[in-house]
Design a protein around this motif. Sequence first.
Motif, PDB file in Angstrom:
ATOM      1  N   THR A  75      95.247 -15.409  41.839  1.00  0.00           N
ATOM      2  CA  THR A  75      95.734 -16.727  41.833  1.00  0.00           C
ATOM      3  C   THR A  75      96.635 -17.126  40.438  1.00  0.00           C
ATOM      4  OG1 THR A  75      95.261 -17.986  43.607  1.00  0.00           O
ATOM      5  CG2 THR A  75      95.964 -18.871  42.121  1.00  0.00           C
ATOM      6  N   GLN A  76      97.739 -16.979  39.893  1.00  0.00           N
ATOM      7  CA  GLN A  76      99.210 -17.470  38.719  1.00  0.00           C
ATOM      8  C   GLN A  76      98.439 -18.615  38.494  1.00  0.00           C
ATOM      9  OE1 GLN A  76      99.632 -14.548  36.772  1.00  0.00           O
ATOM     10  NE2 GLN A  76      99.088 -13.192  38.673  1.00  0.00           N
ATOM     11  N   SER A  77      97.980 -19.680  37.269  1.00  0.00           N
ATOM     12  CA  SER A  77      98.251 -21.065  36.841  1.00  0.00           C
ATOM     13  C   SER A  77      99.645 -21.616  37.421  1.00  0.00           C
ATOM     14  CB  SER A  77      98.200 -20.366  35.361  1.00  0.00           C
ATOM     15  OG  SER A  77      98.997 -20.500  34.683  1.00  0.00           O
ATOM     16  N   ALA A  99     104.108 -12.501  47.911  1.00  0.00           N
ATOM     17  CA  ALA A  99     102.665 -12.713  49.351  1.00  0.00           C
ATOM     18  C   ALA A  99     102.917 -11.418  49.981  1.00  0.00           C
ATOM     19  CB  ALA A  99     103.159 -14.021  50.056  1.00  0.00           C
ATOM     20  N   THR A 100     104.345 -11.090  49.787  1.00  0.00           N
ATOM     21  CA  THR A 100     105.052  -9.562  50.365  1.00  0.00           C
ATOM     22  C   THR A 100     104.773  -8.566  50.067  1.00  0.00           C
ATOM     23  OG1 THR A 100     106.893  -9.668  51.036  1.00  0.00           O
ATOM     24  CG2 THR A 100     105.444  -9.986  52.517  1.00  0.00           C
ATOM     25  N   LEU A 101     104.648  -8.320  48.938  1.00  0.00           N
ATOM     26  CA  LEU A 101     105.081  -7.192  47.563  1.00  0.00           C
ATOM     27  C   LEU A 101     104.298  -6.089  47.835  1.00  0.00           C
ATOM     28  CD1 LEU A 101     105.243  -6.449  44.300  1.00  0.00           C
ATOM     29  CD2 LEU A 101     103.975  -7.528  43.919  1.00  0.00           C
ATOM     30  N   TYR A 102     102.746  -6.304  48.159  1.00  0.00           N
ATOM     31  CA  TYR A 102     101.847  -4.678  48.462  1.00  0.00           C
ATOM     32  C   TYR A 102     102.274  -4.285  49.458  1.00  0.00           C
ATOM     33  CZ  TYR A 102      99.682  -6.157  44.213  1.00  0.00           C
ATOM     34  OH  TYR A 102      99.286  -6.528  43.192  1.00  0.00           O
ATOM     35  N   LEU A 103     102.780  -5.760  50.897  1.00  0.00           N
ATOM     36  CA  LEU A 103     103.060  -4.679  52.012  1.00  0.00           C
ATOM     37  C   LEU A 103     104.679  -4.481  52.272  1.00  0.00           C
ATOM     38  CD1 LEU A 103     103.057  -5.250  54.845  1.00  0.00           C
ATOM     39  CD2 LEU A 103     104.390  -7.429  54.713  1.00  0.00           C
ATOM     40  N   LEU A 104     105.170  -4.421  51.632  1.00  0.00           N
ATOM     41  CA  LEU A 104     106.981  -3.868  51.351  1.00  0.00           C
ATOM     42  C   LEU A 104     106.853  -2.649  50.601  1.00  0.00           C
ATOM     43  CD1 LEU A 104     109.331  -6.703  50.661  1.00  0.00           C
ATOM     44  CD2 LEU A 104     108.433  -5.956  53.133  1.00  0.00           C
ATOM     45  N   ARG A 105     105.708  -2.473  49.439  1.00  0.00           N
ATOM     46  CA  ARG A 105     105.719  -1.665  48.735  1.00  0.00           C
ATOM     47  C   ARG A 105     105.060  -0.331  49.636  1.00  0.00           C
ATOM     48  NH1 ARG A 105     102.867  -2.870  42.805  1.00  0.00           N
ATOM     49  NH2 ARG A 105     104.918  -3.896  41.783  1.00  0.00           N
ATOM     50  N   ASP A 156     101.342 -23.388  35.698  1.00  0.00           N
ATOM     51  CA  ASP A 156     102.023 -23.125  34.705  1.00  0.00           C
ATOM     52  C   ASP A 156     103.328 -21.862  35.060  1.00  0.00           C
ATOM     53  OD1 ASP A 156     101.373 -25.517  33.742  1.00  0.00           O
ATOM     54  OD2 ASP A 156     100.262 -24.087  31.842  1.00  0.00           O
ATOM     55  N   SER A 157     102.870 -20.615  35.702  1.00  0.00           N
ATOM     56  CA  SER A 157     103.455 -19.267  36.012  1.00  0.00           C
ATOM     57  C   SER A 157     104.981 -20.192  36.234  1.00  0.00           C
ATOM     58  CB  SER A 157     102.478 -18.583  36.681  1.00  0.00           C
ATOM     59  OG  SER A 157     101.568 -18.064  35.899  1.00  0.00           O
ATOM     60  N   PRO A 158     106.099 -19.082  37.145  1.00  0.00           N
ATOM     61  CA  PRO A 158     107.005 -19.193  37.805  1.00  0.00           C
ATOM     62  C   PRO A 158     106.462 -18.979  38.718  1.00  0.00           C
ATOM     63  CG  PRO A 158     107.876 -17.677  35.474  1.00  0.00           C
ATOM     64  CD  PRO A 158     106.231 -17.618  35.725  1.00  0.00           C
ATOM     65  N   VAL A 159     106.694 -19.112  39.876  1.00  0.00           N
ATOM     66  CA  VAL A 159     106.358 -19.779  41.495  1.00  0.00           C
ATOM     67  C   VAL A 159     106.795 -18.104  41.555  1.00  0.00           C
ATOM     68  CG1 VAL A 159     107.983 -21.016  42.662  1.00  0.00           C
ATOM     69  CG2 VAL A 159     105.555 -20.304  43.894  1.00  0.00           C
ATOM     70  N   ARG A 160     106.742 -16.954  42.702  1.00  0.00           N
ATOM     71  CA  ARG A 160     107.652 -15.740  43.308  1.00  0.00           C
ATOM     72  C   ARG A 160     106.968 -15.964  45.103  1.00  0.00           C
ATOM     73  NH1 ARG A 160     110.987 -12.086  41.704  1.00  0.00           N
ATOM     74  NH2 ARG A 160     109.647 -10.538  42.540  1.00  0.00           N
ATOM     75  N   SER A 161     107.603 -16.842  45.669  1.00  0.00           N
ATOM     76  CA  SER A 161     106.707 -16.399  46.827  1.00  0.00           C
ATOM     77  C   SER A 161     106.637 -14.972  47.534  1.00  0.00           C
ATOM     78  CB  SER A 161     107.508 -17.614  48.000  1.00  0.00           C
ATOM     79  OG  SER A 161     107.253 -18.820  47.803  1.00  0.00           O
ATOM     80  N   ARG A 162     108.194 -14.669  47.109  1.00  0.00           N
ATOM     81  CA  ARG A 162     108.150 -13.357  47.559  1.00  0.00           C
ATOM     82  C   ARG A 162     107.281 -12.451  47.601  1.00  0.00           C
ATOM     83  NH1 ARG A 162     112.446  -9.939  47.515  1.00  0.00           N
ATOM     84  NH2 ARG A 162     114.111 -11.900  47.744  1.00  0.00           N
ATOM     85  N   LEU A 198     101.440 -24.204  42.432  1.00  0.00           N
ATOM     86  CA  LEU A 198      99.781 -23.595  42.178  1.00  0.00           C
ATOM     87  C   LEU A 198      98.870 -23.399  44.235  1.00  0.00           C
ATOM     88  CD1 LEU A 198      97.077 -23.320  40.808  1.00  0.00           C
ATOM     89  CD2 LEU A 198      96.095 -25.614  41.232  1.00  0.00           C
ATOM     90  N   GLN A 199     100.323 -24.120  44.740  1.00  0.00           N
ATOM     91  CA  GLN A 199      99.927 -23.685  46.426  1.00  0.00           C
ATOM     92  C   GLN A 199     100.312 -23.063  47.010  1.00  0.00           C
ATOM     93  OE1 GLN A 199     100.407 -27.488  48.302  1.00  0.00           O
ATOM     94  NE2 GLN A 199      99.769 -27.248  50.097  1.00  0.00           N
ATOM     95  N   VAL A 200     102.144 -22.134  46.131  1.00  0.00           N
ATOM     96  CA  VAL A 200     102.272 -21.293  46.787  1.00  0.00           C
ATOM     97  C   VAL A 200     100.987 -20.494  46.219  1.00  0.00           C
ATOM     98  CG1 VAL A 200     104.534 -20.096  46.256  1.00  0.00           C
ATOM     99  CG2 VAL A 200     104.591 -22.460  46.709  1.00  0.00           C
ATOM    100  N   HIS A 201     101.441 -19.790  44.567  1.00  0.00           N
ATOM    101  CA  HIS A 201     100.278 -19.090  44.099  1.00  0.00           C
ATOM    102  C   HIS A 201      98.354 -18.872  44.648  1.00  0.00           C
ATOM    103  CE1 HIS A 201     103.201 -18.892  40.839  1.00  0.00           C
ATOM    104  NE2 HIS A 201     102.698 -19.963  39.850  1.00  0.00           N
ATOM    105  N   ARG A 202      98.165 -19.129  45.221  1.00  0.00           N
ATOM    106  CA  ARG A 202      96.575 -19.741  45.881  1.00  0.00           C
ATOM    107  C   ARG A 202      97.433 -18.889  47.810  1.00  0.00           C
ATOM    108  NH1 ARG A 202      94.535 -25.896  45.503  1.00  0.00           N
ATOM    109  NH2 ARG A 202      94.024 -25.211  42.991  1.00  0.00           N
ATOM    110  N   ALA A 203      98.772 -19.289  47.852  1.00  0.00           N
ATOM    111  CA  ALA A 203      99.359 -18.529  49.455  1.00  0.00           C
ATOM    112  C   ALA A 203      99.355 -16.737  49.229  1.00  0.00           C
ATOM    113  CB  ALA A 203      99.989 -19.564  49.705  1.00  0.00           C
ATOM    114  N   VAL A 204      99.885 -16.291  47.826  1.00  0.00           N
ATOM    115  CA  VAL A 204     100.326 -15.742  47.938  1.00  0.00           C
ATOM    116  C   VAL A 204      98.850 -14.169  47.757  1.00  0.00           C
ATOM    117  CG1 VAL A 204     101.190 -14.033  45.731  1.00  0.00           C
ATOM    118  CG2 VAL A 204     102.876 -16.098  46.691  1.00  0.00           C
ATOM    119  N   SER A 205      98.429 -14.465  46.547  1.00  0.00           N
ATOM    120  CA  SER A 205      96.362 -14.287  46.406  1.00  0.00           C
ATOM    121  C   SER A 205      95.647 -14.505  47.488  1.00  0.00           C
ATOM    122  CB  SER A 205      96.367 -14.920  45.484  1.00  0.00           C
ATOM    123  OG  SER A 205      95.516 -16.068  45.780  1.00  0.00           O
TER     124      SER A 205
END
Length: 406
Positions: free
Chosen positions: A12-14, A24-30, A16-22, A131-138
Motif C-alpha cells: 500500500t502506497q502512502s 490493480a491489474t499490473l501483474y495480471l496483465l503482465r 500522498d502518492s499519485p493514484v493509479r487504479s490500473r 489511500l482507499q484506492v492504494h489499499r484496493a490496488v495492493s
Amino acid sequence: MELQRIIPALFTQSEDSPVRSRDATLYLLRCIFLMGVRKPPAKFFVAYVLWSIALNFCSTFYQPIGFLTGYISHLSEFSPGEFLTSLQVAFNAWSCSTKVLIVWALVKRFDEANAILDEMDKRLTEPGERLQVHRAVSLSNRIFFFFMAVYMVYATNTFLSAIFIGRPPYQNYYPFLDWRSSRLHLALQAGLEYFAMAGACFQDVCVDCYPVNFVLVLRAHMSIFAERLRRLGTDPSESTEQRFERLVECIHDHKAILRFVNCLRPVISGTIFVQFLVVGLVLGFTLINIVLFANLGSAIAALSFMAAVLLETTPFCILCNYLTEDCYILSDALFHSNWIDGQRRYRSTVMYFLQKLQQPITFMAMDIFPISVGTNISVTKFSFSVFTLVKQMNIAEKLAKSDEDD
C-alpha cells in the motif's frame, strides 16, 4: 525493503502518492502478456511468437486432446485413483482452454477498462480517497499472487507425487513416447505433462483472477463515489449553478462506472459461464478420488486442486453480491444528501438520477443465470450429487475390484 522495491504494487502506497487504479491489474496483465495472447512487441517479435506457439500448443490446444487420446489408448491401464485424477483435471483443462480463447478474443477490453479507470482517477483529490484506492490496488495484487501460489502448488504436488510412484502425472498421449519402455521416456513424458499443466495453471490464474482484480478497484471507486454523493449540497458557499454542476459531475461519474462494467461484461459472462458448467463435475470426481482411492500424496494434490477449482468462481461470486449492496449504498447516499432545499431543476435531476442508481450492477453468465453466491452454491452442490450417484451405483467398488483382478 527489497521485496517492496521489486514488486511495489504489492504494498500500500502512502496517501500522498499519485493514484493509479490500473496498477490493480499490473501483474495480471503482465502474465496475460506472457500467455502469448497480446500483440507481439516489435523488438522481440520472433521470440514472442515462438513462445506463444509453444505454450498455447502444449497447454491450450494439445492438452485437452492428449487427455482424451490417452483415455482411448490406455484406459485399461489406469488405476481408479489415476483415472479420477486425470479425469478431474481433463474437465478443467477443457474449460481452461475455452476460457483462454474467450480472453484471447476480447483481451483489448482490459486495456479499455484501464483507460476508464484513468478517467476515474482524475476525480480523486483527497488524500483519504487516494489511500482507499492504494489499499484496493495492493489487495488486488496480493490476491493475484495467492491464486498463482495455489495453482502452482497443485501442479507441482501432482508432478512430484506421480514421479514418486514412477508414473506420469496424467498419462496423456504423446506420439513416439512410451513411458513404460524406459526411464528416459518416463522423464520426457513427465516433463512434457508438467510443462503443459504448469502452463495451463498459469493461464488459469489469469483467466480466473482478472474479474476479482478489476472489481476490487471498482468497489473502492464506488465507495468514494458514495461519499461524494453524500456531500452534495452541503457546502454553503456554493452557488445554485455550482451546486447543479456538482450533481452533473456525479452523473458523469456514474456513467463512467457503468461504461467500465459494460466493457468487462462480455469477457466475464463467457469465462464464468464455462466454469459454472464444469465445476460440479470436477469437484465431484475430486471428492470421489480423495475419499475412496487417494493415498497421502495424491490426496494432498487433490485437495490443492479442489482449492484451486473453488477459487475459480467463489471469490468473484462473493464480490458480485457485495457489488449489488454497493449500488444500494449509492442510492441511499444520494437520497440522504441535501437536495430537498434545491431548486426545481436540481430536485427533478436528483429524482431521475436516484432511479438510475437504484438499478443494481449485476453480471450474468451468458444471460442464463446471475453470477452470485447463490448460483455458486447451487453448482457446487452438484458435486455432492455426483458423489452420491457413484456411491449408490457402487461404481467405485467395481473399479477397485476390476483393478485388483488385473
